[in-house]
Motif scaffolding. Structure first.
Motif, PDB file in Angstrom:
ATOM      1  N   HIS A 159      18.055 -13.895   4.891  1.00 30.91           N
ATOM      2  CA  HIS A 159      19.436 -14.357   4.870  1.00 30.91           C
ATOM      3  C   HIS A 159      19.970 -14.618   3.466  1.00 30.91           C
ATOM      4  O   HIS A 159      21.081 -15.125   3.328  1.00 30.91           O
ATOM      5  CB  HIS A 159      19.562 -15.612   5.732  1.00 30.91           C
ATOM      6  N   GLU A 160      19.208 -14.289   2.432  1.00 30.54           N
ATOM      7  CA  GLU A 160      19.678 -14.463   1.064  1.00 30.54           C
ATOM      8  C   GLU A 160      19.841 -13.098   0.393  1.00 30.54           C
ATOM      9  O   GLU A 160      19.209 -12.131   0.780  1.00 30.54           O
ATOM     10  CB  GLU A 160      18.678 -15.298   0.258  1.00 30.54           C
ATOM     11  N   VAL A 161      20.659 -13.092  -0.609  1.00 31.72           N
ATOM     12  CA  VAL A 161      20.849 -11.883  -1.392  1.00 31.72           C
ATOM     13  C   VAL A 161      19.546 -11.579  -2.135  1.00 31.72           C
ATOM     14  O   VAL A 161      18.952 -12.488  -2.724  1.00 31.72           O
ATOM     15  CB  VAL A 161      22.005 -12.068  -2.402  1.00 31.72           C
ATOM     16  N   PRO A 162      19.065 -10.334  -2.116  1.00 27.90           N
ATOM     17  CA  PRO A 162      17.818 -10.011  -2.825  1.00 27.90           C
ATOM     18  C   PRO A 162      17.921 -10.271  -4.324  1.00 27.90           C
ATOM     19  O   PRO A 162      18.912  -9.921  -4.962  1.00 27.90           O
ATOM     20  CB  PRO A 162      17.631  -8.513  -2.559  1.00 27.90           C
ATOM     21  N   VAL A 163      16.895 -10.902  -4.860  1.00 24.88           N
ATOM     22  CA  VAL A 163      16.789 -11.181  -6.288  1.00 24.88           C
ATOM     23  C   VAL A 163      15.468 -10.579  -6.752  1.00 24.88           C
ATOM     24  O   VAL A 163      14.424 -10.841  -6.156  1.00 24.88           O
ATOM     25  CB  VAL A 163      16.810 -12.704  -6.561  1.00 24.88           C
ATOM     26  N   ARG A 164      15.514  -9.761  -7.790  1.00 21.49           N
ATOM     27  CA  ARG A 164      14.321  -9.044  -8.234  1.00 21.49           C
ATOM     28  C   ARG A 164      13.136  -9.971  -8.500  1.00 21.49           C
ATOM     29  O   ARG A 164      12.002  -9.642  -8.173  1.00 21.49           O
ATOM     30  CB  ARG A 164      14.637  -8.232  -9.494  1.00 21.49           C
ATOM     31  N   GLU A 165      13.383 -11.129  -9.054  1.00 21.37           N
ATOM     32  CA  GLU A 165      12.298 -12.059  -9.370  1.00 21.37           C
ATOM     33  C   GLU A 165      11.599 -12.595  -8.113  1.00 21.37           C
ATOM     34  O   GLU A 165      10.485 -13.082  -8.188  1.00 21.37           O
ATOM     35  CB  GLU A 165      12.814 -13.235 -10.209  1.00 21.37           C
ATOM     36  N   ASN A 166      12.247 -12.509  -6.968  1.00 19.08           N
ATOM     37  CA  ASN A 166      11.665 -12.986  -5.717  1.00 19.08           C
ATOM     38  C   ASN A 166      11.033 -11.866  -4.888  1.00 19.08           C
ATOM     39  O   ASN A 166      10.549 -12.119  -3.791  1.00 19.08           O
ATOM     40  CB  ASN A 166      12.729 -13.688  -4.872  1.00 19.08           C
ATOM     41  N   THR A 167      11.055 -10.654  -5.405  1.00 18.02           N
ATOM     42  CA  THR A 167      10.504  -9.529  -4.665  1.00 18.02           C
ATOM     43  C   THR A 167       8.989  -9.644  -4.587  1.00 18.02           C
ATOM     44  O   THR A 167       8.322  -9.908  -5.583  1.00 18.02           O
ATOM     45  CB  THR A 167      10.884  -8.191  -5.333  1.00 18.02           C
ATOM     46  N   LYS A 168       8.468  -9.452  -3.398  1.00 20.63           N
ATOM     47  CA  LYS A 168       7.026  -9.469  -3.161  1.00 20.63           C
ATOM     48  C   LYS A 168       6.617  -8.082  -2.689  1.00 20.63           C
ATOM     49  O   LYS A 168       7.460  -7.275  -2.321  1.00 20.63           O
ATOM     50  CB  LYS A 168       6.682 -10.511  -2.108  1.00 20.63           C
ATOM     51  N   THR A 169       5.317  -7.819  -2.716  1.00 21.37           N
ATOM     52  CA  THR A 169       4.826  -6.528  -2.257  1.00 21.37           C
ATOM     53  C   THR A 169       3.666  -6.714  -1.291  1.00 21.37           C
ATOM     54  O   THR A 169       2.974  -7.727  -1.322  1.00 21.37           O
ATOM     55  CB  THR A 169       4.342  -5.646  -3.429  1.00 21.37           C
ATOM     56  N   MET A 170       3.504  -5.719  -0.438  1.00 21.80           N
ATOM     57  CA  MET A 170       2.344  -5.650   0.436  1.00 21.80           C
ATOM     58  C   MET A 170       1.988  -4.179   0.602  1.00 21.80           C
ATOM     59  O   MET A 170       2.819  -3.301   0.364  1.00 21.80           O
ATOM     60  CB  MET A 170       2.608  -6.315   1.793  1.00 21.80           C
ATOM     61  N   TYR A 171       0.752  -3.928   0.970  1.00 25.59           N
ATOM     62  CA  TYR A 171       0.271  -2.577   1.171  1.00 25.59           C
ATOM     63  C   TYR A 171      -0.009  -2.399   2.653  1.00 25.59           C
ATOM     64  O   TYR A 171      -0.654  -3.236   3.280  1.00 25.59           O
ATOM     65  CB  TYR A 171      -1.000  -2.337   0.358  1.00 25.59           C
ATOM     66  N   VAL A 172       0.487  -1.298   3.203  1.00 26.08           N
ATOM     67  CA  VAL A 172       0.379  -1.072   4.641  1.00 26.08           C
ATOM     68  C   VAL A 172      -0.154   0.335   4.885  1.00 26.08           C
ATOM     69  O   VAL A 172       0.298   1.295   4.265  1.00 26.08           O
ATOM     70  CB  VAL A 172       1.757  -1.233   5.326  1.00 26.08           C
ATOM     71  N   GLU A 173      -1.102   0.442   5.808  1.00 31.96           N
ATOM     72  CA  GLU A 173      -1.610   1.746   6.221  1.00 31.96           C
ATOM     73  C   GLU A 173      -0.875   2.154   7.490  1.00 31.96           C
ATOM     74  O   GLU A 173      -0.863   1.407   8.479  1.00 31.96           O
ATOM     75  CB  GLU A 173      -3.107   1.680   6.491  1.00 31.96           C
ATOM     76  N   ALA A 174      -0.243   3.319   7.455  1.00 31.62           N
ATOM     77  CA  ALA A 174       0.518   3.810   8.599  1.00 31.62           C
ATOM     78  C   ALA A 174       0.650   5.328   8.487  1.00 31.62           C
ATOM     79  O   ALA A 174       0.367   5.911   7.440  1.00 31.62           O
ATOM     80  CB  ALA A 174       1.887   3.159   8.641  1.00 31.62           C
ATOM     81  N   GLU A 175       1.113   5.946   9.559  1.00 30.89           N
ATOM     82  CA  GLU A 175       1.292   7.395   9.590  1.00 30.89           C
ATOM     83  C   GLU A 175       2.595   7.838   8.937  1.00 30.89           C
ATOM     84  O   GLU A 175       2.708   8.967   8.476  1.00 30.89           O
ATOM     85  CB  GLU A 175       1.248   7.901  11.037  1.00 30.89           C
ATOM     86  N   SER A 176       3.604   6.961   8.929  1.00 32.86           N
ATOM     87  CA  SER A 176       4.906   7.328   8.377  1.00 32.86           C
ATOM     88  C   SER A 176       5.651   6.075   7.926  1.00 32.86           C
ATOM     89  O   SER A 176       5.286   4.950   8.286  1.00 32.86           O
ATOM     90  CB  SER A 176       5.746   8.044   9.435  1.00 32.86           C
ATOM     91  N   GLU A 177       6.722   6.292   7.164  1.00 33.30           N
ATOM     92  CA  GLU A 177       7.569   5.173   6.732  1.00 33.30           C
ATOM     93  C   GLU A 177       8.187   4.496   7.948  1.00 33.30           C
ATOM     94  O   GLU A 177       8.297   3.273   8.005  1.00 33.30           O
ATOM     95  CB  GLU A 177       8.662   5.674   5.793  1.00 33.30           C
ATOM     96  N   ARG A 178       8.560   5.274   8.920  1.00 35.55           N
ATOM     97  CA  ARG A 178       9.139   4.717  10.149  1.00 35.55           C
ATOM     98  C   ARG A 178       8.150   3.786  10.848  1.00 35.55           C
ATOM     99  O   ARG A 178       8.519   2.711  11.321  1.00 35.55           O
ATOM    100  CB  ARG A 178       9.570   5.830  11.087  1.00 35.55           C
ATOM    101  N   GLN A 179       6.895   4.186  10.902  1.00 30.70           N
ATOM    102  CA  GLN A 179       5.877   3.348  11.535  1.00 30.70           C
ATOM    103  C   GLN A 179       5.712   2.033  10.775  1.00 30.70           C
ATOM    104  O   GLN A 179       5.475   0.992  11.385  1.00 30.70           O
ATOM    105  CB  GLN A 179       4.552   4.092  11.620  1.00 30.70           C
ATOM    106  N   VAL A 180       5.843   2.073   9.457  1.00 31.65           N
ATOM    107  CA  VAL A 180       5.776   0.844   8.652  1.00 31.65           C
ATOM    108  C   VAL A 180       6.920  -0.086   9.057  1.00 31.65           C
ATOM    109  O   VAL A 180       6.704  -1.267   9.328  1.00 31.65           O
ATOM    110  CB  VAL A 180       5.854   1.147   7.140  1.00 31.65           C
ATOM    111  N   ARG A 181       8.145   0.459   9.113  1.00 26.04           N
ATOM    112  CA  ARG A 181       9.310  -0.363   9.477  1.00 26.04           C
ATOM    113  C   ARG A 181       9.166  -0.955  10.874  1.00 26.04           C
ATOM    114  O   ARG A 181       9.448  -2.138  11.086  1.00 26.04           O
ATOM    115  CB  ARG A 181      10.589   0.460   9.385  1.00 26.04           C
ATOM    116  N   VAL A 182       8.707  -0.157  11.824  1.00 25.36           N
ATOM    117  CA  VAL A 182       8.533  -0.645  13.195  1.00 25.36           C
ATOM    118  C   VAL A 182       7.439  -1.716  13.236  1.00 25.36           C
ATOM    119  O   VAL A 182       7.590  -2.746  13.894  1.00 25.36           O
ATOM    120  CB  VAL A 182       8.213   0.525  14.151  1.00 25.36           C
ATOM    121  N   GLY A 183       6.353  -1.499  12.509  1.00 19.34           N
ATOM    122  CA  GLY A 183       5.247  -2.447  12.505  1.00 19.34           C
ATOM    123  C   GLY A 183       5.574  -3.778  11.859  1.00 19.34           C
ATOM    124  O   GLY A 183       4.982  -4.802  12.195  1.00 19.34           O
TER     125      GLY A 183
END
Length: 69
Positions: free
Chosen positions: A12-36
């Motif tokens: 619910h907040e505007v994205p701020v680059r300093e608050n960006t986090k990352t994670m690594y996901v194993e999936a068959e496609s980008e769509r599967q990542v979004r659904v998961g």
């Protein structure tokens, strides 16, 4: 395939680059990542498929932990 997901924890907040986090996901496609990740209530900024060289570089990070969806 392994994807690197850039996201903000608060949807619910505007994205701020300093608050960006990352994670690594194993999936068959980008769509599967979004659904998961749909139920996590995060704001996904970008999903990047990691190629061999980039994946090897990311594996050297202390924060490298792959999740399956």
């Amino acid at each position: 395939m392994i994807y690197k997901v850039y996201y903000q924890e608060n949807m619910h907040e505007v994205p701020v680059r300093e608050n960006t986090k990352t994670m690594y996901v194993e999936a068959e496609s980008e769509r599967q990542v979004r659904v998961g990740l749909r139920d996590r209530n995060i704001n996904i900024e970008y999903i990047q498929m990691l190629e061999e060289g980039h994946l090897e570089y990311e594996k050297k990070s202390d924060h490298f932990h792959v999740e399956k969806v």
